[in-house]
Design an enzyme around this catalytic site. Structure first.
Site, mmCIF file in Angstrom:
data_model
loop_
_atom_site.group_PDB
_atom_site.id
_atom_site.type_symbol
_atom_site.label_atom_id
_atom_site.label_comp_id
_atom_site.label_asym_id
_atom_site.label_seq_id
_atom_site.Cartn_x
_atom_site.Cartn_y
_atom_site.Cartn_z
ATOM 1 N N LYS A 151 0.807 -1.224 0.000
ATOM 2 C CA LYS A 151 0.000 0.000 0.000
ATOM 3 C C LYS A 151 0.839 1.274 0.000
ATOM 4 O O LYS A 151 0.420 2.311 -0.515
ATOM 5 C CB LYS A 151 -0.932 0.001 1.216
ATOM 6 C CG LYS A 151 -1.999 -1.079 1.199
ATOM 7 C CD LYS A 151 -3.024 -0.856 0.093
ATOM 8 C CE LYS A 151 -4.194 -1.813 0.215
ATOM 9 N NZ LYS A 151 -5.203 -1.602 -0.853
ATOM 10 N N GLU A 211 -9.435 5.870 3.063
ATOM 11 C CA GLU A 211 -10.275 4.827 3.630
ATOM 12 C C GLU A 211 -9.401 3.613 3.875
ATOM 13 O O GLU A 211 -8.338 3.478 3.278
ATOM 14 C CB GLU A 211 -11.420 4.470 2.681
ATOM 15 C CG GLU A 211 -11.087 3.411 1.639
ATOM 16 C CD GLU A 211 -9.997 3.805 0.632
ATOM 17 O OE1 GLU A 211 -9.202 2.908 0.269
ATOM 18 O OE2 GLU A 211 -9.943 4.978 0.221
ATOM 19 N N SER A 243 1.525 -9.782 -0.762
ATOM 20 C CA SER A 243 1.183 -8.362 -0.700
ATOM 21 C C SER A 243 1.429 -7.716 0.652
ATOM 22 O O SER A 243 1.566 -6.499 0.735
ATOM 23 C CB SER A 243 -0.278 -8.158 -1.096
ATOM 24 O OG SER A 243 -1.137 -8.851 -0.208
#
Length: 390
Positions: A86, A108, A373
């Site tokens: 991210k 968010e 991830s």
């Protein structure tokens, strides 16, 4: 300078209040200029290297490979600063926001990793940060809530609906409509109105660009399959993009089957043939009923319980360039435990879906490339509770 994509076949577009159209146009123009600016690219590249820790390693998981019956390489996004992919997107968008003179940032989050990444880069760049998060996700991901607050972000609880990611996105969009003049919304995945799906893809393709060069260097060949978990789909589109032109390489997106596709309690709009529709500003594959009401998604993984998908993923599915499959909560928990015991790597529950699919998949593969991830610190309490319930 070329504009970004607004459409992926019939998917994508901009389905938003008129208030947001100037902000979207401003964002697109700023990104088109920034990506051609050598100074901006150098600044982003230096921070990705020296702050985030890129390139992330590519690891030949020998014992996992033995269990799968063929070589499996892991792209270690879990080793990035903040523990997930991210941060690649959050950093790029925060730099872009500062370039546009917008010092109030909203975001968010579901699993909390995007919220942590946004809070981290806002601390780094001295920007105000507000993160919207469903109260159910706040319960499931308490350590990440505490990390965001420690980093100086304000975490806004969202208590509507299922109290998860969909509701957090809706709350963030309402904030943006109200404060559009001085606020930038860092969307955390390849969803939302154009230019976000293209912008997020551009910032996340560093995963695939690195992995392509690394696997050629280490294995002397390209993979037969590239595999990644898919919620909104940013880590998947990031690793897929540099391989889309290689028709001989299979692209596999792994969604959340939850309690089973037939149960209705899942988060698999691509696998379960979600009805095309509009969600959060874009036309894509969406979980909805015959009346167009959005259905609640379910997954043990807070990052995969989203009832929509990135529009580019829907297009890749329809064109046959990528294949989408789904893994249940139970199998994801087994994949979580297997990677920990085989390799000493505790994965995020999202990534555990991809690991479980590799271990279960029929058919021969000469080499798999899997995007790991994120790391699983955030999920330990949820996993232990699930194991106790079982």
């Amino acid at each position: 300078m070329s504009a970004v994509q607004h459409r992926f076949g019939r998917y994508g577009g901009q389905y938003v209040p008129e208030t947001l159209m100037p902000a979207l146009a401003e964002l697109e123009a700023a990104w088109v200029q920034a990506r051609e600016d050598a100074g901006f690219r150098a600044q982003l590249g230096a921070l990705l290297r020296d702050y985030v820790g890129r390139p992330s390693p590519l690891y030949l998981a020998a014992r996992l490979s033995g269990a799968a019956g063929h070589p499996v390489y892991l792209k270690r996004e879990d080793l990035n600063h903040t523990g997930a992919h991210k941060v690649n997107n959050a950093l790029g968008q925060a730099l872009l926001a500062r370039r546009m003179g917008k010092r109030r940032i909203i975001a968010e989050t579901g699993a909390g990793q995007h919220g942590v990444a946004a809070a981290t880069v806002c601390a780094l760049l001295d920007l105000e940060c507000i993160v919207y998060m469903g109260t159910e996700d706040m319960r499931r991901q308490k350590p990440n809530v505490e990390r965001m607050r420690l980093l100086g972000a304000r975490v806004e609880p969202v208590d509507a609906g299922a109290r998860t990611l969909k509701e957090a996105v809706s709350a963030a969009i309402r904030d943006w409509v109200t404060n559009v003049s001085d606020t930038h919304y860092i969307i955390g995945s390849c969803v939302g109105p154009a230019p976000y799906p293209s912008l997020v893809r551009d910032l996340q393709r560093v995963i695939g660009d690195e992995a392509r060069a690394q696997v050629l260097e280490q294995a002397g060949r390209l993979p037969q399959r590239v595999i990644a978990c898919v919620g909104g789909g940013s880590n998947a589109i990031g690793i897929f993009t540099p391989f889309v032109g290689d028709s001989e390489i299979e692209l596999i997106g792994v969604e959340a089957a939850g309690e089973g596709l037939q149960s209705g309690r899942h988060g698999a709009p691509l696998t379960a043939a979600g009805i095309p529709g509009v969600l959060h500003g874009a036309y894509s594959a969406v979980m909805q009923d015959e009346d167009g009401q959005i259905l609640e998604a379910h997954s043990i993984s807070a990052g995969l319980d989203y009832p929509g998908s990135g529009p580019e993923h829907a297009w890749l599915r329809d064109t046959g360039r990528a294949r989408y499959v789904a893994v249940t909560d139970a199998r994801a928990l087994q994949g979580f435990a297997r990677l920990a015991s085989l390799e000493g790597i505790i994965p995020a529950l999202e990534s555990a879906h991809a690991i479980a699919w590799v271990l279960d998949a029929s058919g021969d593969s000469e080499l798999d490339l899997v995007c790991l991830s994120g790391r699983g610190d955030k999920d330990l309490e949820e996993v232990l509770e699930a194991v106790e319930r079982a």
